[in-house]
Design an enzyme around this catalytic site. Sequence first.
Site, PDB file in Angstrom:
ATOM      1  N   LYS A  32      18.285-166.024  42.184  1.00 29.16           N
ATOM      2  CA  LYS A  32      17.671-165.312  43.298  1.00 29.16           C
ATOM      3  C   LYS A  32      16.495-166.067  43.910  1.00 29.16           C
ATOM      4  O   LYS A  32      16.417-166.240  45.128  1.00 29.16           O
ATOM      5  CB  LYS A  32      17.215-163.953  42.765  1.00 29.16           C
ATOM      6  CG  LYS A  32      16.363-163.174  43.684  1.00 29.16           C
ATOM      7  CD  LYS A  32      15.668-162.069  42.917  1.00 29.16           C
ATOM      8  CE  LYS A  32      14.573-162.636  42.061  1.00 29.16           C
ATOM      9  NZ  LYS A  32      13.547-161.650  41.690  1.00 29.16           N
ATOM     10  N   THR A  33      15.615-166.529  43.058  1.00 28.80           N
ATOM     11  CA  THR A  33      14.423-167.232  43.559  1.00 28.80           C
ATOM     12  C   THR A  33      14.836-168.498  44.295  1.00 28.80           C
ATOM     13  O   THR A  33      14.251-168.861  45.315  1.00 28.80           O
ATOM     14  CB  THR A  33      13.483-167.596  42.399  1.00 28.80           C
ATOM     15  OG1 THR A  33      13.288-166.435  41.602  1.00 28.80           O
ATOM     16  CG2 THR A  33      12.151-168.070  42.911  1.00 28.80           C
ATOM     17  N   ASP A 224      10.787-159.892  48.275  1.00 32.15           N
ATOM     18  CA  ASP A 224      11.345-160.150  46.945  1.00 32.15           C
ATOM     19  C   ASP A 224      11.153-158.904  46.078  1.00 32.15           C
ATOM     20  O   ASP A 224      10.285-158.083  46.352  1.00 32.15           O
ATOM     21  CB  ASP A 224      10.606-161.348  46.327  1.00 32.15           C
ATOM     22  CG  ASP A 224      11.311-161.853  45.084  1.00 32.15           C
ATOM     23  OD1 ASP A 224      12.478-161.461  44.852  1.00 32.15           O
ATOM     24  OD2 ASP A 224      10.706-162.642  44.333  1.00 32.15           O
ATOM     25  N   GLU A 225      11.935-158.766  45.030  1.00 31.21           N
ATOM     26  CA  GLU A 225      11.840-157.611  44.117  1.00 31.21           C
ATOM     27  C   GLU A 225      11.833-156.300  44.904  1.00 31.21           C
ATOM     28  O   GLU A 225      11.014-155.415  44.652  1.00 31.21           O
ATOM     29  CB  GLU A 225      10.569-157.707  43.252  1.00 31.21           C
ATOM     30  CG  GLU A 225      10.412-159.000  42.480  1.00 31.21           C
ATOM     31  CD  GLU A 225      11.305-159.115  41.247  1.00 31.21           C
ATOM     32  OE1 GLU A 225      12.186-158.251  41.073  1.00 31.21           O
ATOM     33  OE2 GLU A 225      11.133-160.089  40.494  1.00 31.21           O
ATOM     34  N   GLN A 255      17.289-153.557  37.925  1.00 28.60           N
ATOM     35  CA  GLN A 255      16.014-153.978  37.349  1.00 28.60           C
ATOM     36  C   GLN A 255      14.825-153.238  37.946  1.00 28.60           C
ATOM     37  O   GLN A 255      13.700-153.731  37.926  1.00 28.60           O
ATOM     38  CB  GLN A 255      15.840-155.496  37.525  1.00 28.60           C
ATOM     39  CG  GLN A 255      16.912-156.294  36.796  1.00 28.60           C
ATOM     40  CD  GLN A 255      16.659-157.785  36.874  1.00 28.60           C
ATOM     41  OE1 GLN A 255      15.653-158.282  36.396  1.00 28.60           O
ATOM     42  NE2 GLN A 255      17.599-158.509  37.474  1.00 28.60           N
ATOM     43  N   ARG A 608      16.590-161.346  29.688  1.00 23.99           N
ATOM     44  CA  ARG A 608      15.631-162.459  29.677  1.00 23.99           C
ATOM     45  C   ARG A 608      16.141-163.592  28.795  1.00 23.99           C
ATOM     46  O   ARG A 608      15.672-164.718  28.885  1.00 23.99           O
ATOM     47  CB  ARG A 608      14.265-162.019  29.133  1.00 23.99           C
ATOM     48  CG  ARG A 608      13.471-161.007  29.948  1.00 23.99           C
ATOM     49  CD  ARG A 608      13.426-161.312  31.392  1.00 23.99           C
ATOM     50  NE  ARG A 608      14.484-160.558  32.079  1.00 23.99           N
ATOM     51  CZ  ARG A 608      14.855-160.782  33.322  1.00 23.99           C
ATOM     52  NH1 ARG A 608      14.304-161.752  34.021  1.00 23.99           N
ATOM     53  NH2 ARG A 608      15.821-160.065  33.882  1.00 23.99           N
TER      54      ARG A 608
END
Length: 750
Positions: A32-33, A224-225, A255, A608
């Site tokens: 994503k980043t 973002d997020e 998330q 993670r």
Amino acid sequence: MDYLEHLNEPQREGVINTEGPCMIIAGAGSGKTRVLTMRIAHLIQSKNVDPFNILALTFTNKAAKEMRDRIEGVVGTEARNLWMGTFHSIFARILRTEADKLGYPSNFTIYDTDDSKSLIKNIVKEMGLDDKVYKPNGVLNRISGAKNRLISWQEYLRNPIYKADDESAMKPELGNIYRTYVDRCFKASAMDFDDLLFNTNVLFRDHPDTLNKYQQRFQYVLVDEFQDTNISQYLITKKIAAVRQNICVVGDDAQSIYAFRGADIQNILNFEKDYADLRIIKLEQNYRSTQNIVNAANSVINKNRAQLKKNVWTSNDIGDQIELLKATSDNEEGKLVASSIFEEKMHHQLTNNDFAVLYRTNSQSRAIEEALRRMSIKYKIIGGLSFYQRKEIKDILAYLRFVINQNDEQALRRIINLPKRGIGTATVDKLVVAAYDHELSLWDVISNIGQFIGGRSANAITQFATMIKAFKVETERKDAFEASSYIAKNSGLLRELYEDKTIEGLSRYENVQELLNAIKEFVVNPENEDKSLGAFLQEVALITSVDESDKDNMDAVTLMTIHMAKGLEFKNVYVVGMEEDLFPSQMMLSSRADLEEERRLFYVAITRAKRRLYLSYALNRYRFGRLKTCEPSRFLEDVDPEYIKVNKLSRSRDLQVSTNSNLGYTKNFINSVKQPVNQPTRKIHRPSADFVPSDISKLAEGMKVEHAKFGFGVVTRMDIQGANKKAKVNFENHGEKTLLLSFAKLKILS
DNA sequence: GCGTAACCTGTTTTT
DNA sequence: CAGGTTACGC
């Protein structure tokens, strides 16, 4: 455009489709980043968009900085002109330039949560209400919740539903507290965290010309997020993007873990309804984890009802099964984790950096820390109490804040009698009454104190006022570093700390020096044009513990809450405390939505891990000072058994109880040291066990103790002198001290 | 006004 | 358990 070659098809789509509304649903570990940074780089490089016209909103300052660095790697220093940061920092910046439109001065203070709570406490007291009923925390939550949904105090008071709600909760005055709170913040020229968003909405609502200015400036908006935005944040972005419609949101509904802070998962679930021609891109290939981990995570998240359909998969190898560790106690759990890390390091040639231990609550770190320390495994804790939340730092900052903004009531209350100058609570109460009676600010009363009250304290107040005025002159002439050094010295704060020769006093003094260093760095940094104290304070108000990243390059095991771990990855991950009532937290068991959020948190924890994942629970755990028996978490049953194996059973015998286990003085320790002793002395044998909690009174004169541990550190050598009263103690980290020992407990390490 | 000791109470995550 | 608050003596 060679950078496009390394992207898969949906990623490439996410990068090149820059026009029009776009929602990228990005599964965990799907790059994503990378897409976000490439998209921005693409805008600048291929579409010739000026970075000044791009607004990118991130969740933390750290994420913004990292992304900016990565973009800079592609497009060069131009990237510095990007508007990139958290919602709070970007809109604080905009509010400063537009402050006059809202009746605020541009040097307004930002109240942190502590300031807000103590203001509420004051208000509740002044209104003559019961502070057991109107607890600052609860009241602030209520106000914060209203602000995040853009409900003003006027609307709150008008709304019969809230009224009925509050009355049935026996808190009918909440609306009035809300009103007073807003009024007092305004009079203090202060905004709290929620105001930064709320007031931005007000600004854009009431000043179309201003809104238009930013609509023209921000031709491309990226968020973002997105799953963690609240309604207030969402409306801001929607308004800014309303004209050009170039809005791109990136997130993962699976998330979403910040509902308690007002985040609304409906933002992402309903985004389609707001934009008819929305392009939806799904990133479903996971590049991070093994198949086992991806599959296990999917099996967990599928138990949730509220979710967008997606299919996260990976072409990575199958990998190892998840291992379940079972311990008899929290300390045992720590040992198990520590020895597992030790073994893994040996077998697979890993470094400490490859490991993370994740927990639900900050207090769980203690047992893990202790175990790691015993095995000499370096660790770092992310989060917890931030540097800027320490008392001594907040004290200095309160001085600085007040010198910049004399309306800042909370800062004033903090410093008016610090260090002690004979202005007690009674005097402050008089000041408040005088200010209220004459409709003046507290500072107006203080700087003309003679007209209001006389006597002993009036003198002290005059001195205080003179001092502040002198500080003001200093700040106008000097840069942030010179001014704050001057203030630290001349306020007497630094001297008071310097004279405190206890171990904690020493560290407090060092912390203040550390703060001054940080200010120096701020002044020296060429990226900061404005080097005034005001500019520094503006920056510091929104720094959080995640952003303090000087620990980044040290080789250490990372310890943090699952919340802090969002966006990070580690080869090996340990999720500890998988116990019912702890995770899921007992506070989250009341509704299905809450339980689903906890389950998403579990999902975040699992995803993670890149290579190996361990889950652990303890059968007994200290909570609130009491030992409690625990049951395995219901979430363990959500993991498809195919992917998990019970590996290690704790071999431990008895529960081992420790006291005085924290670093730093504990209150009990201080009390025990202070007590005069008349205990008979007894000889003890050198203990052979792993460790035994031992009463100091058992130590006899002339005895030597090695490898023991006290409240504030590891003891390398200790000589008992006199009848059990005094000991020369050599500490590993703090040098030699002579202490009265009496009833203190110590642990003898093996 | 200040310092001390006993009492009380919260018990999730954080921009 | 640990931090905060209150009551009390100086």
